[in-house]
Scaffold this motif. Structure first.
Motif, PDB file in Angstrom:
ATOM      1  N   UNK A 222     102.903  86.745  27.719  1.00 22.65           N
ATOM      2  CA  UNK A 222     103.974  87.637  27.982  1.00 22.65           C
ATOM      3  C   UNK A 222     104.272  87.558  29.625  1.00 22.65           C
ATOM      4  N   UNK A 223     102.975  87.065  30.463  1.00 16.27           N
ATOM      5  CA  UNK A 223     102.806  87.487  31.676  1.00 16.27           C
ATOM      6  C   UNK A 223     101.752  86.499  32.231  1.00 16.27           C
ATOM      7  N   UNK A 224     102.364  85.795  33.273  1.00 20.48           N
ATOM      8  CA  UNK A 224     101.115  84.810  33.792  1.00 20.48           C
ATOM      9  C   UNK A 224     101.104  85.056  35.293  1.00 20.48           C
ATOM     10  N   UNK A 225      99.448  84.890  35.724  1.00 19.81           N
ATOM     11  CA  UNK A 225      99.579  84.925  37.261  1.00 19.81           C
ATOM     12  C   UNK A 225      98.349  84.226  37.662  1.00 19.81           C
ATOM     13  N   UNK A 226      98.598  83.695  39.015  1.00 20.89           N
ATOM     14  CA  UNK A 226      97.605  82.797  39.559  1.00 20.89           C
ATOM     15  C   UNK A 226      97.199  83.151  41.205  1.00 20.89           C
ATOM     16  N   UNK A 227      98.409  83.702  41.799  1.00 26.95           N
ATOM     17  CA  UNK A 227      98.259  83.392  43.213  1.00 26.95           C
ATOM     18  C   UNK A 227      97.831  84.731  43.847  1.00 26.95           C
ATOM     19  N   UNK A 228      96.604  84.470  44.985  1.00 24.55           N
ATOM     20  CA  UNK A 228      96.221  84.880  45.863  1.00 24.55           C
ATOM     21  C   UNK A 228      97.231  85.292  47.108  1.00 24.55           C
ATOM     22  N   UNK A 229      96.914  85.769  48.209  1.00 20.19           N
ATOM     23  CA  UNK A 229      97.790  85.736  49.264  1.00 20.19           C
ATOM     24  C   UNK A 229      97.971  84.529  49.948  1.00 20.19           C
ATOM     25  N   UNK A 230      97.115  83.559  49.798  1.00 19.37           N
ATOM     26  CA  UNK A 230      97.070  82.379  50.493  1.00 19.37           C
ATOM     27  C   UNK A 230      97.976  81.361  49.547  1.00 19.37           C
ATOM     28  N   UNK A 231      97.818  81.238  48.193  1.00 17.05           N
ATOM     29  CA  UNK A 231      98.716  80.724  47.315  1.00 17.05           C
ATOM     30  C   UNK A 231     100.308  81.178  47.393  1.00 17.05           C
ATOM     31  N   UNK A 232     100.172  82.451  47.363  1.00 17.26           N
ATOM     32  CA  UNK A 232     101.494  83.205  47.598  1.00 17.26           C
ATOM     33  C   UNK A 232     102.337  82.739  48.837  1.00 17.26           C
ATOM     34  N   UNK A 233     101.719  82.413  49.971  1.00 16.98           N
ATOM     35  CA  UNK A 233     102.287  81.857  51.114  1.00 16.98           C
ATOM     36  C   UNK A 233     102.452  80.344  51.074  1.00 16.98           C
ATOM     37  N   UNK A 234     101.617  79.973  50.415  1.00 19.31           N
ATOM     38  CA  UNK A 234     101.658  78.141  50.247  1.00 19.31           C
ATOM     39  C   UNK A 234     102.896  77.693  49.386  1.00 19.31           C
ATOM     40  N   UNK A 235     103.309  78.112  48.206  1.00 25.70           N
ATOM     41  CA  UNK A 235     104.050  77.545  47.336  1.00 25.70           C
ATOM     42  C   UNK A 235     104.618  78.516  46.295  1.00 25.70           C
ATOM     43  N   UNK A 236     106.037  78.624  46.051  1.00 20.18           N
ATOM     44  CA  UNK A 236     106.719  79.298  45.364  1.00 20.18           C
ATOM     45  C   UNK A 236     106.346  79.024  43.757  1.00 20.18           C
ATOM     46  N   UNK A 237     106.102  77.881  43.632  1.00 24.91           N
ATOM     47  CA  UNK A 237     105.691  77.266  42.321  1.00 24.91           C
ATOM     48  C   UNK A 237     104.261  77.837  41.509  1.00 24.91           C
ATOM     49  N   UNK A 238     103.616  78.678  42.548  1.00 21.16           N
ATOM     50  CA  UNK A 238     102.504  79.236  42.199  1.00 21.16           C
ATOM     51  C   UNK A 238     102.580  80.824  41.884  1.00 21.16           C
ATOM     52  N   UNK A 239     103.618  81.107  42.041  1.00 17.21           N
ATOM     53  CA  UNK A 239     104.131  82.748  41.997  1.00 17.21           C
ATOM     54  C   UNK A 239     104.157  83.406  40.415  1.00 17.21           C
ATOM     55  N   UNK A 240     104.677  82.602  39.604  1.00 17.80           N
ATOM     56  CA  UNK A 240     104.592  82.957  38.126  1.00 17.80           C
ATOM     57  C   UNK A 240     105.130  84.185  38.113  1.00 17.80           C
ATOM     58  N   UNK A 241     104.716  85.064  37.076  1.00 22.00           N
ATOM     59  CA  UNK A 241     105.151  86.547  37.061  1.00 22.00           C
ATOM     60  C   UNK A 241     105.005  87.568  38.005  1.00 22.00           C
ATOM     61  N   UNK A 242     103.653  87.541  38.625  1.00 26.16           N
ATOM     62  CA  UNK A 242     103.008  88.631  39.199  1.00 26.16           C
ATOM     63  C   UNK A 242     102.325  87.619  40.412  1.00 26.16           C
TER      64      UNK A 242
END
Ligand code: PLP
Length: 396
Positions: A222-242
């Motif tokens: 139903x929902x996937x998430x992977x990114x902390x602050x660094x990943x959030x700022x690095x690449x939108x491909x890592x953003x997923x749902x949250x």
């Protein structure tokens, strides 16, 4: 007792030696809620359109004060909150917060599971064994709707979670348990703050592989998430749902190479008052161990903050602070409750004046990154280091 407003205004009135405030506050942490709100809004704008922001407020919101930070983050566009422990989640609920709260840490005991159910918190499930414990305890509680749980996969951090290769079996097991409902599947990155993306990309690929495995079993996460602050700022491909954002919301960058991504403002300032000013003769030594000796006549300011407040003692004779918009050196060993400054360069410093240890005065700024660099650590640890003896004072 002073009202919060009185306290706040007493502190915000720069440089004034107003009696009540300086007796009640020798030292404090000032939390700029305007900066927090700005950071969260900047982050939300930066996200992929489908992505929600989870404000990570574990460890008392990295020392900023969990309930106030959570409220402001939610008002500014965050939809989720992340904490490390059950008591941290309860503190938010007792503070009146209704938003979904994910417990990022592991929970196991019946007491914890009862509290999670009672306070409508959402646990992380890391292993089949833990999932079965939850299922058994919830069976015995027999209280209606299933508990929303979040599946944690280990894709290379080697911390919590089931190995990514076993993701589909684990997800199938949890799905088969009647008292559990899978709310999300997530993993955590070990090297997202590195300019070398190789290891992070490997984790990303493993996460994708695990999701593919799960989908192949006919389960649609139903929902996937992977990114902390660094990943959030690095690449939108890592953003997923949250995205799960801590540090960036507090206005610090996870790494220098990420500084140009969005603008952030530090939320926390550390301040204290001068409690005594004196002149010492040349050759006079200062503080425990006499680790500093004045080479000339010196104006010394004693400041009411020390290592018991979280000022690292290793910064003795190394740190600078701001007073009247200027940098001055700290001299002598930092003591438990007090430290000394050489204020010879500034005429007529008064008792009661405000010293900024972290933060900004005029054009000068000292950041948690400066301390982290001096101490060979990371800004996360600096922020979490301020003790509860320091009142957290919110300003807008
Ligand atoms: C602490 C934590 C975060 C937030 O990390 P930042 O680098 O501060 O953004 C995200 N996810 C998990 C699982 C965490 O433990």
């Amino acid at each position: 007792m002073l009202s919060r407003k009185q306290q706040t205004s007493g502190v915000a009135d720069n440089q004034q030696c107003d009696t009540y405030a300086w007796f009640s506050q020798r030292a404090w942490v000032e939390i700029d809620l305007g900066a927090l709100s700005y950071n969260v809004q900047q982050l939300v704008k930066f996200l992929s359109p489908r992505t929600q922001l989870m404000a990570v407020v574990k460890a008392d919101a990295y020392g900023h004060g969990a309930v106030t930070v959570a409220q402001t983050a939610l008002e500014s566009g965050a939809s989720w909150l992340g904490v490390a422990t059950v008591p941290e989640g309860i503190q938010l609920r007792e503070g009146g917060i209704k938003a979904p709260i994910l417990i990022l840490g592991a929970t196991h005991t019946p007491e914890q599971i009862h509290a999670i159910a009672h306070w409508k918190l959402q646990p992380t499930l890391c292993s089949p064994k833990q999932a079965l414990v939850f299922s058994n305890v919830l069976e015995s509680m027999n209280n209606g709707s299933p508990m929303e749980v979040h599946i944690k996969l280990d894709t290379g951090m080697s911390r919590l979670g089931t190995n990514w290769q076993e993701a589909s079996e684990f997800v199938q097991l949890v799905q088969s348990l009647p008292h559990l409902a899978i709310a999300s599947i997530y993993s955590h990155l070990a090297t997202a703050d590195s300019p070398d993306l190789t290891a992070m990309q490997e984790q990303h690929q493993r996460f994708e592989d695990a999701i593919a495995q799960i989908k192949a079993k006919g389960i649609n996460p139903p929902c996937l998430h992977l990114a902390n602050s660094a990943a959030t700022l690095t690449d939108t491909a890592l953003h997923y749902d949250i995205v799960r954002v801590g540090l960036a919301a507090y206005g610090l960058y996870p790494a220098p190479h990420l500084q140009n991504k969005i603008q952030l403002h530090p939320v926390l300032q550390l301040k204290a008052r001068v409690t005594q000013v004196k002149t010492i003769a040349p050759g006079t030594s200062v503080s425990y161990g006499h680790k500093f000796t004045a080479p000339r006549e010196m104006r010394l300011a004693v400041v009411g903050i020390g290592y018991a407040d979280g000022v690292p003692r290793q910064l003795s004779n190394k740190m600078q602070v701001l007073i009247r918009g200027q940098r001055v050196p700290q001299v002598g060993t930092i003591t438990m409750d007090q430290l000394m400054l050489d204020v010879s360069s500034i005429p007529n410093i008064q008792e009661g004046e405000i010293v900024t240890l972290l933060g900004q005065q005029g054009r000068e700024q000292i950041s948690a990154d400066d301390w982290a660099n001096q101490l060979d650590t990371i800004s996360w640890e600096i922020l979490c280091g301020f003790k509860h003896r320091l009142p957290r004072i919110a300003v807008m």
